[in-house]
Write an enzyme that holds these catalytic residues in place. Structure first.
Site, PDB file in Angstrom:
ATOM      1  N   GLY A  37       0.781  -1.241   0.000  1.00 43.14           N
ATOM      2  CA  GLY A  37       0.000   0.000   0.000  1.00 43.14           C
ATOM      3  C   GLY A  37       0.807   1.282   0.000  1.00 43.14           C
ATOM      4  N   ASN A  90       4.539   4.514   9.154  1.00 44.92           N
ATOM      5  CA  ASN A  90       3.403   4.183   8.277  1.00 44.92           C
ATOM      6  C   ASN A  90       2.724   2.863   8.632  1.00 44.92           C
ATOM      7  OD1 ASN A  90       2.004   4.075   5.430  1.00 44.92           O
ATOM      8  ND2 ASN A  90       3.217   2.197   5.575  1.00 44.92           N
ATOM      9  N   ASP A 103       8.734  -5.630  13.748  1.00 44.40           N
ATOM     10  CA  ASP A 103       7.432  -5.385  14.359  1.00 44.40           C
ATOM     11  C   ASP A 103       7.590  -4.066  15.095  1.00 44.40           C
ATOM     12  OD1 ASP A 103       5.172  -5.199  15.894  1.00 44.40           O
ATOM     13  OD2 ASP A 103       5.235  -7.267  16.631  1.00 44.40           O
ATOM     14  N   LYS A 115      -5.218   6.828  16.134  1.00 44.99           N
ATOM     15  CA  LYS A 115      -4.869   7.863  15.147  1.00 44.99           C
ATOM     16  C   LYS A 115      -4.996   9.268  15.730  1.00 44.99           C
ATOM     17  CE  LYS A 115      -3.809   5.318  11.545  1.00 44.99           C
ATOM     18  NZ  LYS A 115      -2.410   5.165  11.163  1.00 44.99           N
ATOM     19  N   TYR A 146      -9.070   2.151  16.418  1.00 45.38           N
ATOM     20  CA  TYR A 146      -8.288   2.773  15.332  1.00 45.38           C
ATOM     21  C   TYR A 146      -8.331   4.290  15.461  1.00 45.38           C
ATOM     22  CZ  TYR A 146      -6.876   3.712  10.462  1.00 45.38           C
ATOM     23  OH  TYR A 146      -6.234   4.152   9.338  1.00 45.38           O
ATOM     24  N   ILE A 165      -7.759   5.805   0.212  1.00 46.65           N
ATOM     25  CA  ILE A 165      -6.688   5.561  -0.770  1.00 46.65           C
ATOM     26  C   ILE A 165      -6.676   4.061  -1.065  1.00 46.65           C
ATOM     27  CG2 ILE A 165      -4.248   5.869  -1.304  1.00 46.65           C
ATOM     28  CD1 ILE A 165      -5.619   8.522  -0.599  1.00 46.65           C
TER      29      ILE A 165
HETATM   30  N1  LIG Z   1      -5.290   3.569   2.734  1.00 51.66           N
HETATM   31  C1  LIG Z   1      -5.953   4.568   3.308  1.00 51.66           C
HETATM   32  O1  LIG Z   1      -6.904   5.129   2.752  1.00 51.66           O
HETATM   33  C2  LIG Z   1      -5.547   5.053   4.667  1.00 51.66           C
HETATM   34  C3  LIG Z   1      -6.362   6.014   5.287  1.00 51.66           C
HETATM   35  C4  LIG Z   1      -5.987   6.504   6.527  1.00 51.66           C
HETATM   36  C5  LIG Z   1      -4.810   6.086   7.138  1.00 51.66           C
HETATM   37  N2  LIG Z   1      -4.056   5.130   6.519  1.00 51.66           N
HETATM   38  C6  LIG Z   1      -2.842   4.689   7.231  1.00 51.66           C
HETATM   39  O2  LIG Z   1      -1.770   4.527   6.322  1.00 51.66           O
HETATM   40  C7  LIG Z   1      -0.884   3.507   6.784  1.00 51.66           C
HETATM   41  C8  LIG Z   1      -0.645   2.487   5.672  1.00 51.66           C
HETATM   42  O3  LIG Z   1      -1.885   1.857   5.363  1.00 51.66           O
HETATM   43  P1  LIG Z   1      -2.164   1.075   4.002  1.00 51.66           P
HETATM   44  O4  LIG Z   1      -3.500   1.502   3.555  1.00 51.66           O
HETATM   45  O5  LIG Z   1      -1.004   1.199   3.090  1.00 51.66           O
HETATM   46  O6  LIG Z   1      -2.314  -0.428   4.567  1.00 51.66           O
HETATM   47  P2  LIG Z   1      -1.679  -1.828   4.088  1.00 51.66           P
HETATM   48  O7  LIG Z   1      -2.442  -2.839   4.857  1.00 51.66           O
HETATM   49  O8  LIG Z   1      -1.649  -1.912   2.613  1.00 51.66           O
HETATM   50  O9  LIG Z   1      -0.179  -1.766   4.614  1.00 51.66           O
HETATM   51  C9  LIG Z   1       0.156  -1.801   5.977  1.00 51.66           C
HETATM   52  C10 LIG Z   1       1.530  -2.443   6.140  1.00 51.66           C
HETATM   53  O10 LIG Z   1       1.877  -2.409   7.541  1.00 51.66           O
HETATM   54  C11 LIG Z   1       2.461  -3.673   7.885  1.00 51.66           C
HETATM   55  N3  LIG Z   1       2.307  -3.907   9.319  1.00 51.66           N
HETATM   56  C12 LIG Z   1       1.175  -4.223  10.001  1.00 51.66           C
HETATM   57  N4  LIG Z   1       1.440  -4.372  11.306  1.00 51.66           N
HETATM   58  C13 LIG Z   1       2.772  -4.139  11.467  1.00 51.66           C
HETATM   59  C14 LIG Z   1       3.651  -4.125  12.588  1.00 51.66           C
HETATM   60  N5  LIG Z   1       3.212  -4.425  13.836  1.00 51.66           N
HETATM   61  N6  LIG Z   1       4.955  -3.812  12.396  1.00 51.66           N
HETATM   62  C15 LIG Z   1       5.414  -3.544  11.144  1.00 51.66           C
HETATM   63  N7  LIG Z   1       4.634  -3.562  10.037  1.00 51.66           N
HETATM   64  C16 LIG Z   1       3.329  -3.852  10.198  1.00 51.66           C
HETATM   65  C17 LIG Z   1       1.711  -4.689   7.027  1.00 51.66           C
HETATM   66  O11 LIG Z   1       2.421  -5.911   6.904  1.00 51.66           O
HETATM   67  C18 LIG Z   1       1.566  -3.918   5.713  1.00 51.66           C
HETATM   68  O12 LIG Z   1       2.660  -4.152   4.851  1.00 51.66           O
HETATM   69  C19 LIG Z   1      -1.562   2.909   8.042  1.00 51.66           C
HETATM   70  O13 LIG Z   1      -1.006   3.489   9.196  1.00 51.66           O
HETATM   71  C20 LIG Z   1      -3.008   3.329   7.869  1.00 51.66           C
HETATM   72  O14 LIG Z   1      -3.715   3.365   9.081  1.00 51.66           O
HETATM   73  C21 LIG Z   1      -4.397   4.607   5.306  1.00 51.66           C
END
Ligand SMILES: NC(=O)c1ccc[n+]([C@@H]2O[C@H](COP(=O)([O-])OP(=O)(O)OC[C@H]3O[C@@H](n4cnc5c(N)ncnc54)[C@H](O)[C@@H]3O)[C@@H](O)[C@H]2O)c1
Length: 253
Positions: A17, A87, A60, A157, A153, A188
């Site tokens: 992501g 992230n 982690d 946040k 969540y 996203i």
């Molecule tokens: N996609 C969106 O619209 C959106 C909206 C608001 C916030 N976010 C935030 O953006 C960030 C990325 O989200 P995304 O949408 O790319 O999600 P995603 O699920 O595609 O990616 C998240 C990544 O974090 C890794 N991860 C999970 N737990 C972990 C840990 N304990 N230690 C290390 N790595 C870990 C996962 O393996 C994964 O690769 C997150 O913090 C999410 O809350 C995303």
């Protein structure tokens, strides 16, 4: 191209992501990037595709000792980091009525403790940098408006949002060359928002061009803002919060 030349970055959750897009875009802009993820295979695939400018490490973000290892490994591979993107994340569903304490703690440990540990580890080494440094924390639109299906969540946040400002102000008070800002995306197109419990709907949006009605944002929409906040172009910006949501905050439907 070259907006991050000479910069060294750590990106957590870089195997998927937003973290993947941010790492790739940083490398395109000339940075050397350490990609970490709890899922080493996914981060390794992304790092290998980037090439010699990138390495992947298992992490982690909740593991306190591992943060020291990650920073040391970054220094050994490339030098002292100038950029950290906190992230990594996951989303666990539960309302104020259905969320167990166990789930609440699991969610906040990854999303809040993990960001705290990352900021602390980064400030510890970045404060001695002779180049400006930048910490970018992924918060969420959920921190600005609440989101009832995901109580834990939103709590995490919201904590990231205010912690970011405290980190930024501390660095300013101490005259450290470190800025710290939070991003607040929504909708996203990543595996997280496509998972069943989140249920974001809409067409995938191409990386450039007009956003389709009801479409989801592209990971590059966040990655490009990260480049700006990571670079010295944003040198007068700290303690800020930046939505990337196509106006959702002000017009929810
Ligand atoms: N996609 C969106 O619209 C959106 C909206 C608001 C916030 N976010 C935030 O953006 C960030 C990325 O989200 P995304 O949408 O790319 O999600 P995603 O699920 O595609 O990616 C998240 C990544 O974090 C890794 N991860 C999970 N737990 C972990 C840990 N304990 N230690 C290390 N790595 C870990 C996962 O393996 C994964 O690769 C997150 O913090 C999410 O809350 C995303």
């Amino acid at each position: 191209m070259g907006r991050l030349k000479g910069k060294i970055a750590i990106v957590t959750g870089a195997g998927s992501g937003l973290g993947k897009a941010i790492s790739e875009t940083f490398a395109d802009e000339g940075a050397q990037v350490v990609l970490t993820d709890i899922d080493l295979d996914s981060a390794t695939k992304v790092a290998n595709a980037i090439g010699t400018q990138a390495i992947a490490l298992q992490q982690d973000v909740v593991d306190e000792q591992r943060w020291d290892d990650i920073v040391q490994a970054t220094i050994d591979a490339f030098g002292t980091p100038h950029i950290l993107v906190n992230n990594a994340g996951l989303v666990l569903p539960g309302t104020i009525e259905s969320c167990s304490l166990e789930l609440f703690r699991k969610q906040t440990s990854v999303m809040l403790d993990g960001v705290f540990l990352g900021c602390r580890a980064a400030v510890n080494v970045m404060k001695a940098n002779d180049q400006p440094s930048s910490i970018i924390n992924l918060s969420s639109m959920a921190a600005l408006q609440g989101y009832s299906p995901f109580i834990a969540y939103t709590a995490a946040k919201g904590g990231v949002r205010s912690m970011t400002k405290s980190v930024a102000l501390h660095c300013k008070e101490q005259n450290y060359p470190i800025r710290c800002n939070s991003l607040h995306p929504a909708g996203i197109d990543t595996p997280m928002v496509r998972q069943e419990s989140v249920g974001a709907a809409g067409d995938a949006t191409p990386a450039t061009g007009i956003i389709p009605l009801g479409g989801l944002g592209h990971p590059d929409d966040v990655a490009k803002l990260c480049v700006y906040l990571a670079s010295d172009e944003s040198r007068f910006m700290t303690a800020g919060e930046y939505p990337v949501d196509n106006g959702l905050l002000y017009k929810p439907d």
